[in-house]
Design a protein around this motif. Structure first.
Motif, PDB file in Angstrom:
ATOM      1  N   UNK A 389       0.825  -1.201   0.000  1.00 19.20           N
ATOM      2  CA  UNK A 389       0.000   0.000   0.000  1.00 19.20           C
ATOM      3  C   UNK A 389       0.860   1.253   0.000  1.00 19.20           C
ATOM      4  N   UNK A 390       1.870   1.240  -0.846  1.00 25.97           N
ATOM      5  CA  UNK A 390       2.722   2.418  -0.978  1.00 25.97           C
ATOM      6  C   UNK A 390       1.982   3.451  -1.820  1.00 25.97           C
ATOM      7  N   UNK A 391       1.685   4.568  -1.193  1.00 23.98           N
ATOM      8  CA  UNK A 391       0.834   5.553  -1.880  1.00 23.98           C
ATOM      9  C   UNK A 391       1.467   6.166  -3.109  1.00 23.98           C
ATOM     10  N   UNK A 392       2.783   6.333  -3.050  1.00 24.57           N
ATOM     11  CA  UNK A 392       3.428   6.995  -4.201  1.00 24.57           C
ATOM     12  C   UNK A 392       3.716   6.051  -5.357  1.00 24.57           C
ATOM     13  N   UNK A 393       3.569   4.733  -5.122  1.00 19.38           N
ATOM     14  CA  UNK A 393       4.111   3.767  -6.092  1.00 19.38           C
ATOM     15  C   UNK A 393       3.533   3.886  -7.511  1.00 19.38           C
ATOM     16  N   UNK A 394       2.199   3.969  -7.679  1.00 20.67           N
ATOM     17  CA  UNK A 394       1.707   4.037  -9.065  1.00 20.67           C
ATOM     18  C   UNK A 394       2.267   5.239  -9.833  1.00 20.67           C
ATOM     19  N   UNK A 395       2.414   6.363  -9.132  1.00 18.26           N
ATOM     20  CA  UNK A 395       2.974   7.552  -9.784  1.00 18.26           C
ATOM     21  C   UNK A 395       4.425   7.348 -10.183  1.00 18.26           C
ATOM     22  N   UNK A 396       5.184   6.708  -9.300  1.00 19.23           N
ATOM     23  CA  UNK A 396       6.596   6.447  -9.605  1.00 19.23           C
ATOM     24  C   UNK A 396       6.700   5.542 -10.826  1.00 19.23           C
ATOM     25  N   UNK A 397       5.849   4.524 -10.877  1.00 18.35           N
ATOM     26  CA  UNK A 397       5.893   3.595 -12.015  1.00 18.35           C
ATOM     27  C   UNK A 397       5.536   4.342 -13.305  1.00 18.35           C
ATOM     28  N   UNK A 398       4.485   5.146 -13.245  1.00 19.65           N
ATOM     29  CA  UNK A 398       4.096   5.928 -14.430  1.00 19.65           C
ATOM     30  C   UNK A 398       5.241   6.772 -14.930  1.00 19.65           C
ATOM     31  N   UNK A 399       5.890   7.464 -14.000  1.00 24.74           N
ATOM     32  CA  UNK A 399       6.971   8.361 -14.415  1.00 24.74           C
ATOM     33  C   UNK A 399       8.165   7.579 -14.942  1.00 24.74           C
ATOM     34  N   UNK A 400       8.456   6.430 -14.326  1.00 26.19           N
ATOM     35  CA  UNK A 400       9.601   5.640 -14.792  1.00 26.19           C
ATOM     36  C   UNK A 400       9.341   5.065 -16.181  1.00 26.19           C
ATOM     37  N   UNK A 401       8.117   4.594 -16.401  1.00 27.68           N
ATOM     38  CA  UNK A 401       7.773   4.019 -17.705  1.00 27.68           C
ATOM     39  C   UNK A 401       7.800   5.115 -18.781  1.00 27.68           C
ATOM     40  N   UNK A 402       7.386   6.305 -18.398  1.00 31.13           N
ATOM     41  CA  UNK A 402       7.425   7.440 -19.319  1.00 31.13           C
ATOM     42  C   UNK A 402       8.867   7.869 -19.596  1.00 31.13           C
ATOM     43  N   UNK A 403       9.655   8.081 -18.522  1.00 25.62           N
ATOM     44  CA  UNK A 403      11.007   8.619 -18.685  1.00 25.62           C
ATOM     45  C   UNK A 403      11.937   7.634 -19.387  1.00 25.62           C
ATOM     46  N   UNK A 404      11.838   6.355 -19.035  1.00 27.74           N
ATOM     47  CA  UNK A 404      12.831   5.390 -19.523  1.00 27.74           C
ATOM     48  C   UNK A 404      12.367   4.637 -20.760  1.00 27.74           C
ATOM     49  N   UNK A 405      11.055   4.471 -20.925  1.00 28.93           N
ATOM     50  CA  UNK A 405      10.554   3.692 -22.062  1.00 28.93           C
ATOM     51  C   UNK A 405       9.746   4.550 -23.043  1.00 28.93           C
TER      52      UNK A 405
END
Ligand code: 5CA
Ligand code: ZN
Length: 409
Positions: A389-405
């Motif tokens: 239940x990490x609150x920031x996790x979905x946002x971090x994943x979105x940004x990582x997928x955007x920035x790196x892929x």
């Protein structure tokens, strides 16, 4: 020429890894060590037809190179050309009764739209061969004056023997070079050349074809390889970090380009690494404008396919692999995009820190995008299962997928 708009690249916490990538010249992995400003030249399209999945796959590979560099907090100086005058372009314009300039401009405009839709980062300098001609002429004159080029019936040829390093990019033997030269725009059979492999630097004006003032060279138009050399030397200089293109460019194009530049400057190497993407095929044959077995990015977009799914379909294959475009490849990408979007649309989820590092590690390892996708798949599968239940996790994943892929979820 103007390029296309840049999509924003989110900054990620922490720092990316240095890129290890396959270099055709050494035949193995090299760890690149660019300065604070990494320099890359990627060969652009010959704009006589629309962007097909093979082009898109190749540009996707070099977009990943830049995203890895950006993640290491470097700036990227990216140059790309447009081969906006060439035999196939003139032939296609003739065949279709079109003006060659209009054909080139129209297809280049469509290419920009495709690149924008796919979120491929634009070059800082996007340069047409025609606009580069004033810079090409003095280079050819210099090669001729130093004895590295010679005239044959008004045309000027480069002497491959003038570069001691000729052959080192592709590592091919002479017989293989001759075969490929004939297939890929060369003229090994022409009588009077010093070496059958010598490529043309300047083609004297032909009846019914466009030509430009070539100073002491006479009217004509440039050869293909010297165009990319002139543009790269003008905007990047010698010893830039990566020269990129599809594997069909290793020989003769990148081989000849390296030799032109090395002969001209007396410096070595032209590029620190020569990176080549595999060929994408359809129905068992390399997708090519001349064969006509094409799936176009613009057609898929018109059919309503989400460009993010097209991008995921490209990312599902290692850039060095030769692979086939099929409906199943696209269907799988559409399904994956849906799964990822559902996973990041939840308010919380499993911690994403390890995932960001896995994506970084996969890409730094010779751009292993399939491994990066598998890591995101695993994170998405844990959503709602063992949860977290990490609150920031979905946002971090979105940004990582955007920035790196380059995929916007
Ligand atoms: N204008 C030149 C380069 S200076 C040229 O090769 N243009 S092109 O339009 O033919 O190709 C553009 C890029 O797409 C090149 O890097 C080429 O290697 C790559 N490419 C072409 N066909 C395929 C394919 N079937 N699969 C993967 N990459 C491809
Ligand atoms: Zn090129």
């Amino acid at each position: 020429m103007h390029a296309w708009p840049a999509s924003e690249v989110p900054a990620l916490p922490g720092k990316g890894r240095d890129l290890r990538i396959h270099d055709t010249a050494t035949g193995g992995l090299v760890t690149l060590d660019p300065g604070p400003v990494a320099r890359i030249y990627v060969c652009g399209i010959t704009p006589y037809d629309a962007t097909h999945m093979g082009h898109a796959a190749t540009y996707n590979a070099f977009d990943l190179v830049q995203r890895v560099w950006l993640d290491t907090k470097r700036q990227v100086h990216y140059v790309q050309n447009v081969t906006d005058v060439d035999d196939p372009l003139l032939e296609r314009a003739n065949r279709d009764g079109k003006d060659w300039v209009e054909l080139a401009e129209g297809e280049t405009a469509l290419f920009r739209e495709d690149m924008t839709a796919l979120r491929l980062l634009p070059p800082k300098h996007y340069i047409g061969a025609v606009e580069a001609i004033p810079g090409i002429v003095p280079l050819v004159e210099r090669l001729r004056d130093m004895g590295a080029a010679y005239e044959l019936e008004g045309d000027i040829y480069f002497s491959v023997e003038s570069d001691a390093h000729f052959g080192e990019v592709s590592g091919l033997d002479t017989a293989a070079m001759k075969l490929l030269s004939a297939e890929r725009g060369g003229d090994p059979e022409r009588v009077g050349k010093k070496n059958p492999l010598d490529p043309m630097l300047w083609m004297a004006a032909r009846d019914g074809e466009p030509s430009w003032d070539g100073g002491s060279l006479g009217r004509g138009r440039p050869g293909w390889h010297i165009e990319c050399v002139a543009i790269a030397l003008d905007h990047l200089g010698m010893g830039f970090d990566v020269q990129g293109g599809g594997s069909d460019l290793a020989f003769p194009h990148h081989e000849m380009g390296a030799s032109h530049a090395q002969a001209l400057t007396g410096e070595y190497p032209f590029a620190k690494a020569y990176v080549h993407a595999g060929m994408v095929g359809l129905d068992g044959a390399k997708m090519s404008k001349s064969k006509g077995n094409l799936v176009f990015v613009s057609q898929l977009r018109r059919d309503g396919v989400d460009p993010a799914a097209i991008r995921l379909a490209l990312l599902a294959h290692h850039y060095r692999a030769d692979w086939e475009w099929t409906d199943a490849v696209l269907a799988e990408a559409v399904e994956r995009l849906g799964r990822w979007r559902a996973a990041v649309s939840r308010p919380d989820g499993p911690s994403a820190e390890a995932l960001v590092e896995e994506i970084r590690e996969a890409l730094a390892n010779d751009l292993d995008a399939p491994a990066a996708l598998a890591a995101v798949d695993r994170w998405a599968a844990r959503q709602g299962a063992d949860g977290g239940a990490d609150e920031g996790a979905p946002g971090v994943v979105s940004r990582a997928v955007d920035a790196l892929l380059g995929v916007a979820l």
